[in-house]
Design a protein around this motif. Structure first.
Motif, short mmCIF file in Angstrom:
data_model
loop_
_atom_site.label_atom_id
_atom_site.label_comp_id
_atom_site.label_asym_id
_atom_site.label_seq_id
_atom_site.Cartn_x
_atom_site.Cartn_y
_atom_site.Cartn_z
N THR A 207 35.29 34.27 27.61
CA THR A 207 35.64 34.71 28.95
C THR A 207 37.05 35.31 28.93
O THR A 207 37.89 34.90 28.13
CB THR A 207 35.54 33.55 29.96
OG1 THR A 207 35.72 34.06 31.27
CG2 THR A 207 36.55 32.48 29.70
N VAL A 208 37.26 36.28 29.80
CA VAL A 208 38.56 36.93 29.94
C VAL A 208 39.00 36.71 31.38
O VAL A 208 38.26 37.02 32.32
CB VAL A 208 38.47 38.45 29.66
CG1 VAL A 208 39.85 39.09 29.77
CG2 VAL A 208 37.85 38.72 28.29
N ASN B 109 42.11 37.34 34.29
CA ASN B 109 43.31 38.06 34.66
C ASN B 109 44.16 37.11 35.51
O ASN B 109 43.77 36.73 36.61
CB ASN B 109 42.98 39.33 35.45
CG ASN B 109 44.20 40.17 35.75
OD1 ASN B 109 45.31 39.67 35.79
ND2 ASN B 109 43.99 41.44 35.96
N SER C 140 45.27 44.78 38.32
CA SER C 140 44.17 44.71 37.36
C SER C 140 44.69 45.07 35.97
O SER C 140 45.78 45.62 35.83
CB SER C 140 43.03 45.64 37.77
OG SER C 140 43.47 46.98 37.75
N ASP D 209 43.04 46.19 31.78
CA ASP D 209 41.87 46.53 30.97
C ASP D 209 41.84 45.71 29.69
O ASP D 209 42.88 45.46 29.08
CB ASP D 209 41.88 48.02 30.60
CG ASP D 209 41.73 48.93 31.79
OD1 ASP D 209 41.26 48.46 32.85
OD2 ASP D 209 42.09 50.12 31.67
N THR E 65 37.84 47.02 33.05
CA THR E 65 38.84 46.52 33.99
C THR E 65 38.50 45.12 34.46
O THR E 65 37.36 44.84 34.85
CB THR E 65 38.94 47.46 35.21
OG1 THR E 65 39.32 48.76 34.75
CG2 THR E 65 39.96 46.96 36.22
N VAL E 66 39.50 44.24 34.39
CA VAL E 66 39.39 42.90 34.95
C VAL E 66 40.33 42.88 36.16
O VAL E 66 41.54 43.04 36.02
CB VAL E 66 39.79 41.82 33.93
CG1 VAL E 66 39.62 40.42 34.52
CG2 VAL E 66 38.99 41.96 32.64
N ASP E 67 39.75 42.71 37.33
CA ASP E 67 40.55 42.71 38.56
C ASP E 67 41.54 41.56 38.57
O ASP E 67 41.34 40.55 37.90
CB ASP E 67 39.64 42.62 39.79
CG ASP E 67 38.81 43.88 40.00
OD1 ASP E 67 39.27 44.96 39.60
OD2 ASP E 67 37.70 43.76 40.54
N THR F 111 37.77 36.73 36.71
CA THR F 111 37.32 36.33 35.38
C THR F 111 36.10 37.15 35.00
O THR F 111 35.24 37.43 35.84
CB THR F 111 36.96 34.83 35.37
OG1 THR F 111 38.10 34.09 35.78
CG2 THR F 111 36.54 34.36 34.00
N LEU F 112 36.02 37.54 33.73
CA LEU F 112 34.91 38.32 33.20
C LEU F 112 34.21 37.53 32.11
O LEU F 112 34.86 37.10 31.14
CB LEU F 112 35.43 39.65 32.64
CG LEU F 112 34.45 40.53 31.87
CD1 LEU F 112 33.39 41.08 32.81
CD2 LEU F 112 35.18 41.66 31.17
N ALA G 250 32.39 37.76 29.01
CA ALA G 250 32.32 38.87 28.06
C ALA G 250 31.07 38.88 27.19
O ALA G 250 30.74 39.91 26.62
CB ALA G 250 33.56 38.87 27.18
N LEU H 292 46.15 39.08 30.70
CA LEU H 292 44.81 38.62 30.36
C LEU H 292 44.84 37.47 29.36
O LEU H 292 45.63 37.48 28.41
CB LEU H 292 43.97 39.77 29.78
CG LEU H 292 43.80 41.00 30.66
CD1 LEU H 292 43.00 42.06 29.92
CD2 LEU H 292 43.15 40.65 31.98
#
Length: 117
Positions: A45-46, A48, A54, A56, A75-77, A81-82, A84, A107
């Motif tokens: 997980t990524v 921010n 945001s 990248d 882009t992760v606002d 959380t992204l 991945a 990040l």
């Protein structure tokens, strides 16, 4: 580089690592050449941590001196959380997951994996 047979393993070691992502490409997880092991990446997980901007993320798999993007300038606002990886992946001997960001310090990555040998 080899793909060890994971049917007759003697050890499975669970690991969780964290990385503050910077603009220079850095290792997230690297399976050393001749390790005799395979690494199974289960979760990545990524996040921010910047409250207003945001950033990248670029996440690559490296194999045989070639780079294969998993995420490319995604882009992760801010304050988001992204997830991945939707499924697990294996790193054979000599493979690596690497990451870089558009901004230093915004990040963070959490990665959970198993070392199978």
């Amino acid at each position: 580089m080899a793909a060890p047979n994971i049917v007759n393993v003697t050890t499975i070691t669970g690991k969780t690592d964290v990385l503050n992502v910077i603009t220079t490409t850095s290792d997230v997880v690297r399976n050393p050449a001749s390790s005799g092991k395979v690494y199974k990446i289960n979760y990545l997980t990524v996040a921010n941590v910047d409250g207003s901007s945001s950033a990248d993320i670029t996440l690559n798999m490296e194999r045989d001196s070639a780079v294969y993007p998993i995420l490319y300038t995604v882009t992760v606002d801010n304050d988001a959380t992204l997830d991945a990886l939707s499924k697990g992946i294996y790193l054979e001997e000599g493979d690596a997951l690497t990451a870089s960001a558009s901004v230093n310090g915004d990040l963070t990555i959490v990665v959970s994996y198993e070392i199978i040998g």
